[in-house]
Design an enzyme around this catalytic site. Sequence first.
Site, short mmCIF file in Angstrom:
data_model
loop_
_atom_site.label_atom_id
_atom_site.label_comp_id
_atom_site.label_asym_id
_atom_site.label_seq_id
_atom_site.Cartn_x
_atom_site.Cartn_y
_atom_site.Cartn_z
N GLU A 1 9.44 47.57 28.12
CA GLU A 1 8.23 46.87 27.65
C GLU A 1 7.44 46.21 28.76
O GLU A 1 6.21 46.20 28.74
CB GLU A 1 8.61 45.81 26.60
CG GLU A 1 8.87 46.36 25.19
CD GLU A 1 10.29 46.83 24.97
OE1 GLU A 1 11.04 47.03 25.95
OE2 GLU A 1 10.67 47.00 23.80
N ALA B 1 8.32 51.68 20.12
CA ALA B 1 7.26 51.41 19.14
C ALA B 1 6.11 52.36 19.47
O ALA B 1 5.97 52.79 20.63
CB ALA B 1 6.82 49.97 19.24
N GLY C 1 11.42 49.68 21.22
CA GLY C 1 11.77 49.46 19.82
C GLY C 1 12.89 50.38 19.34
O GLY C 1 13.62 50.03 18.41
N GLU D 1 15.98 48.74 20.42
CA GLU D 1 16.13 47.55 19.56
C GLU D 1 16.68 47.92 18.18
O GLU D 1 17.49 47.20 17.61
CB GLU D 1 14.79 46.81 19.45
CG GLU D 1 14.40 46.15 20.77
CD GLU D 1 13.02 45.52 20.74
OE1 GLU D 1 12.05 46.24 20.46
OE2 GLU D 1 12.91 44.31 20.98
N1 DAK Z 1 4.50 55.85 21.29
C1 DAK Z 1 3.58 56.83 21.01
N2 DAK Z 1 3.68 58.10 21.45
C2 DAK Z 1 4.75 58.41 22.20
C3 DAK Z 1 5.73 57.45 22.56
C4 DAK Z 1 5.57 56.10 22.07
N3 DAK Z 1 6.45 55.14 22.32
N4 DAK Z 1 6.66 58.05 23.34
C5 DAK Z 1 6.26 59.34 23.47
N5 DAK Z 1 5.12 59.56 22.79
C6 DAK Z 1 4.39 60.81 22.67
C7 DAK Z 1 3.68 61.18 23.99
O1 DAK Z 1 2.46 60.49 24.10
C8 DAK Z 1 3.51 62.67 23.83
O2 DAK Z 1 2.42 62.91 22.99
P1 DAK Z 1 1.37 64.12 23.32
O3 DAK Z 1 0.90 63.86 24.69
O4 DAK Z 1 2.20 65.38 23.21
O5 DAK Z 1 0.32 63.99 22.26
C9 DAK Z 1 4.77 63.08 23.06
O6 DAK Z 1 5.28 61.89 22.47
C10 DAK Z 1 5.83 63.68 23.96
O7 DAK Z 1 6.08 62.76 25.02
P2 DAK Z 1 6.00 63.18 26.56
O8 DAK Z 1 5.10 64.34 26.79
O9 DAK Z 1 5.69 61.93 27.32
O10 DAK Z 1 7.49 63.64 26.83
P3 DAK Z 1 8.29 63.59 28.19
O11 DAK Z 1 9.55 64.35 27.99
O12 DAK Z 1 7.42 63.97 29.34
O13 DAK Z 1 8.66 62.03 28.40
C11 DAK Z 1 9.41 59.87 27.69
C12 DAK Z 1 9.51 61.40 27.50
C13 DAK Z 1 10.24 59.21 26.57
C14 DAK Z 1 9.99 59.48 29.06
C15 DAK Z 1 7.91 59.44 27.62
O14 DAK Z 1 7.34 60.00 26.43
C16 DAK Z 1 7.71 57.96 27.59
O15 DAK Z 1 7.80 57.29 28.63
N6 DAK Z 1 7.40 57.45 26.40
C17 DAK Z 1 7.09 56.04 26.23
C18 DAK Z 1 8.31 55.18 26.33
C19 DAK Z 1 7.95 53.75 26.10
O16 DAK Z 1 7.36 53.12 26.97
N7 DAK Z 1 8.17 53.31 24.89
C20 DAK Z 1 7.61 52.07 24.40
C21 DAK Z 1 8.42 50.94 24.84
S1 DAK Z 1 7.62 49.49 24.38
C22 DAK Z 1 5.86 44.92 18.80
C23 DAK Z 1 7.24 44.84 18.84
C24 DAK Z 1 7.93 45.66 19.67
C25 DAK Z 1 7.27 46.54 20.47
C26 DAK Z 1 5.91 46.63 20.41
C27 DAK Z 1 5.20 45.83 19.58
N8 DAK Z 1 5.12 44.09 17.95
C28 DAK Z 1 5.79 43.22 17.10
C29 DAK Z 1 3.74 44.23 17.84
C30 DAK Z 1 8.03 47.41 21.29
C31 DAK Z 1 7.42 48.07 22.23
C32 DAK Z 1 8.07 49.22 22.83
O17 DAK Z 1 8.85 49.90 22.22
#
Ligand code: DAK
Length: 257
Positions: free
Chosen positions: A135, A66, A112, A115
């Site tokens: 998460e 997400a 997400g 998911e």
């Molecule tokens: N959201 C927003 N931006 C994201 C992102 C995300 N999930 N994942 C990556 N980006 C962005 C990074 O911020 C970066 O942006 P800039 O810095 O270039 O502006 C760009 O994408 C490239 O990412 P990286 O520079 O980090 O790339 P790397 O190769 O170094 O790393 C990575 C790739 C996938 C390991 C890393 O980007 C990362 O850890 N990303 C986050 C993974 C994550 O934690 N995802 C979220 C999981 S929690 C909800 C229901 C469900 C959810 C939430 C709310 N509600 C009902 C309200 C679910 C939540 C989730 O999904």
Amino acid sequence: MELENIIRKQENGIATLTINRPKVLNALNKKTILELSQALDSIQNDNNTKVVIITGSGSKAFVAGADISEFASFDTTQGAALAREGQALLFDKIANFSKPVIAAVNGYALGGGLELAMASHIRIVADNAIMGLPEVSLGVIPGYGGTQRLAQLVGKGKAMELIITAGKMDANTALQYGLANHVVAQEELLVFTEKIAGKIMRNSPQAVAVAIQAINANYNHAVNGFEEEIALFGSCFGTSDFKEGTSAFLEKRKPKF
Ligand code: DAK
């Protein structure tokens, strides 16, 4: 409908929906969820589409979760409302969609994103994929069905460990766990996925829809799956596809569904 965050391609009975936010690794924001939902509604009514493929643009990510920038400021009420809304709007819609939905996982499928892949009926995974539900590392839990569907797919013990360690797995581990149906080389991902779609499309769309419904019944606590199967099995005998399928067999020809 003007699509900003997804690309819709229509070819040979297959609708391919590509999530196209490569700058943020295809992170799912509200608009993307809405666009996917609306695209599915229009596919539902399109007789030319038999199978849906969902994938991400580029070779790095399916969906990296997400969009963290969007939900970072939510309070408890907004969080719960959005989880319910998102599940109904997209994740449950996919899981219960009457046309098969295949996730072609072309890289990171996190939070997400995983998911979304798990709500799909089949997951074909590229060999560079990294999958996980991180998460709890952000102070939340999976909110789009992840705690339920991961346990359904890989078993409670593995799901528990993956979710509470915020663990990530590679494609081969996903295959071994039963999370991936197949693992293929990145460059063959869409061709292979289309082959699986082709195998499905040889069969009766009416029976395929009913099979999805019957399999899903096992995961719906409100119904008895075996009773549901009996009722759905019976309903097949009233379909035009049943008449065509059995007639074709007896006449030694291919069915025209
Ligand atoms: N959201 C927003 N931006 C994201 C992102 C995300 N999930 N994942 C990556 N980006 C962005 C990074 O911020 C970066 O942006 P800039 O810095 O270039 O502006 C760009 O994408 C490239 O990412 P990286 O520079 O980090 O790339 P790397 O190769 O170094 O790393 C990575 C790739 C996938 C390991 C890393 O980007 C990362 O850890 N990303 C986050 C993974 C994550 O934690 N995802 C979220 C999981 S929690 C909800 C229901 C469900 C959810 C939430 C709310 N509600 C009902 C309200 C679910 C939540 C989730 O999904």
